[in-house]
Design a protein around this motif. Structure first.
Motif, mmCIF file in Angstrom:
data_model
loop_
_atom_site.group_PDB
_atom_site.id
_atom_site.type_symbol
_atom_site.label_atom_id
_atom_site.label_comp_id
_atom_site.label_asym_id
_atom_site.label_seq_id
_atom_site.Cartn_x
_atom_site.Cartn_y
_atom_site.Cartn_z
ATOM 1 N N SER A 197 1.846 7.906 1.385
ATOM 2 C CA SER A 197 0.660 7.212 1.882
ATOM 3 C C SER A 197 0.960 5.730 2.078
ATOM 4 O O SER A 197 1.767 5.145 1.353
ATOM 5 N N GLN B 179 -5.144 4.117 7.640
ATOM 6 C CA GLN B 179 -4.700 4.628 6.341
ATOM 7 C C GLN B 179 -4.057 5.995 6.590
ATOM 8 O O GLN B 179 -4.714 6.925 7.053
ATOM 9 N N THR C 153 -1.934 9.402 5.363
ATOM 10 C CA THR C 153 -1.554 10.310 4.280
ATOM 11 C C THR C 153 -0.739 11.446 4.882
ATOM 12 O O THR C 153 -1.166 12.088 5.840
ATOM 13 N N LYS D 192 -6.707 -1.614 10.567
ATOM 14 C CA LYS D 192 -5.580 -0.871 10.006
ATOM 15 C C LYS D 192 -5.897 0.622 9.965
ATOM 16 O O LYS D 192 -7.062 1.028 10.013
ATOM 17 N N ASP E 70 -0.778 1.983 4.483
ATOM 18 C CA ASP E 70 -1.640 1.397 5.509
ATOM 19 C C ASP E 70 -0.771 0.776 6.597
ATOM 20 O O ASP E 70 0.293 0.207 6.302
ATOM 21 N N SER F 125 0.810 -1.220 0.000
ATOM 22 C CA SER F 125 0.000 0.000 0.000
ATOM 23 C C SER F 125 0.846 1.272 0.000
ATOM 24 O O SER F 125 0.334 2.375 -0.167
#
Length: 279
Positions: free
Chosen positions: A50, A104, A106, A102, A52, A36
């Motif tokens: 970015s 995410q 950014t 999880k 995960d 990811s």
């Protein structure tokens, strides 16, 4: 952590370290889903990072909370070894499918912070009483014996240079960096350092000042180094052909011609600027 880069000549793997708001390291993240992870270049060379992060990882057959998972929040910093600092700009999104959880993440490269810092009434070399060279108390702190910068006629003796390492109060770069905690002046081209320019900024952000106002006046390229947190200034005439310089009508370009080839699918740009800059 393997990163999928977008037009970046960078290592294919690196450590990602969680840092506090003073850039002090907390821990190495070990729950990143490598598939990811991505690092992409964006408008005006800013990067977006970015990935995960799993809440739990397997350690010798036992599920344990991954390093730094609970501390991964907005406004925290990340450090990519050998690349630089990033700031988590939004609260991470948490997802849970019933079997695993999880976050995410950014983050933007730290030069993004220049956009959020404003300059109000930023006057340099205007000759007015509220212009930087007339703020005598601040200027005299760095002069020998605290000599005044105002003569008997009430006129400034010395004016602000692009970079005055001996007197930051008379240094345009240092004055613009006053609000940028942790940042400092790096390399300054000798062709530019001693030049004097006038600025009268009512309300603008620091990024726009460097990329547009200052770059136009000094005919310079401003480079933000997100690894050592320095602002570096290069004269346009000394910039090499392979310089990764961003040129637009908003900064260095004075004339742009566009032409379309009928035999191929691309657009050709002919760029012209000051000091006979051509491409």
């Amino acid at each position: 952590m393997n990163l999928q880069y977008n037009k970046l000549d960078l290592p294919v793997s690196t450590q990602c370290i969680l840092c506090d708001q003073r850039h002090s390291p907390i821990t190495v993240l070990n729950g990143i889903n490598e598939d990811s992870a991505s690092l992409q270049s964006n408008y005006l060379d800013m990067y977006t990072l970015s990935f995960d992060v799993s809440r739990y990882i397997d350690v010798n057959g036992e599920l344990v909370t991954s390093n730094g998972y609970d501390e991964l929040k907005s406004l925290m910093y990340l450090f990519l070894d050998g690349i630089g600092y990033f700031r988590i700009i939004t609260e991470p999104t948490i997802s849970n499918d019933g079997n695993s959880e999880k976050k995410q993440i950014t983050a933007k490269s730290v030069d993004h912070e220049f956009i959020g810092k404003n300059l109000f009434g930023f006057k340099i070399n205007t000759g007015e009483q509220d212009s930087a060279e007339y703020l005598d108390e601040e200027v005299s702190k760095y002069t020998q014996n605290h000599d005044s910068n105002i003569n008997g006629l009430g006129i400034a003796i010395n004016y602000c240079k692009v970079y005055n390492k001996d007197n930051p109060a008379l240094s345009i770069l240092d004055l613009a960096l006053n609000k940028m905690e942790g940042w400092k002046v790096g390399y300054v081209d000798t062709d530019i350092a001693d030049k004097e320019f006038t600025f009268n900024i009512d309300n603008s952000n620091v990024y726009t000042f460097f990329r547009e106002d200052f770059a136009k006046a000094a005919e310079a390229v401003v480079v933000f180094n997100i690894l050592d947190l320095t602002v570096n200034v290069y004269s346009v005439k000394n910039a090499g052909k392979d310089s990764s310089i961003y040129i637009s009508k908003d900064n260095l370009a004075k004339n742009i011609e566009l032409s379309c080839s009928e035999d191929s699918i691309f657009t050709a740009y002919n760029v012209a600027g000051g000091e006979n800059l051509e491409d």
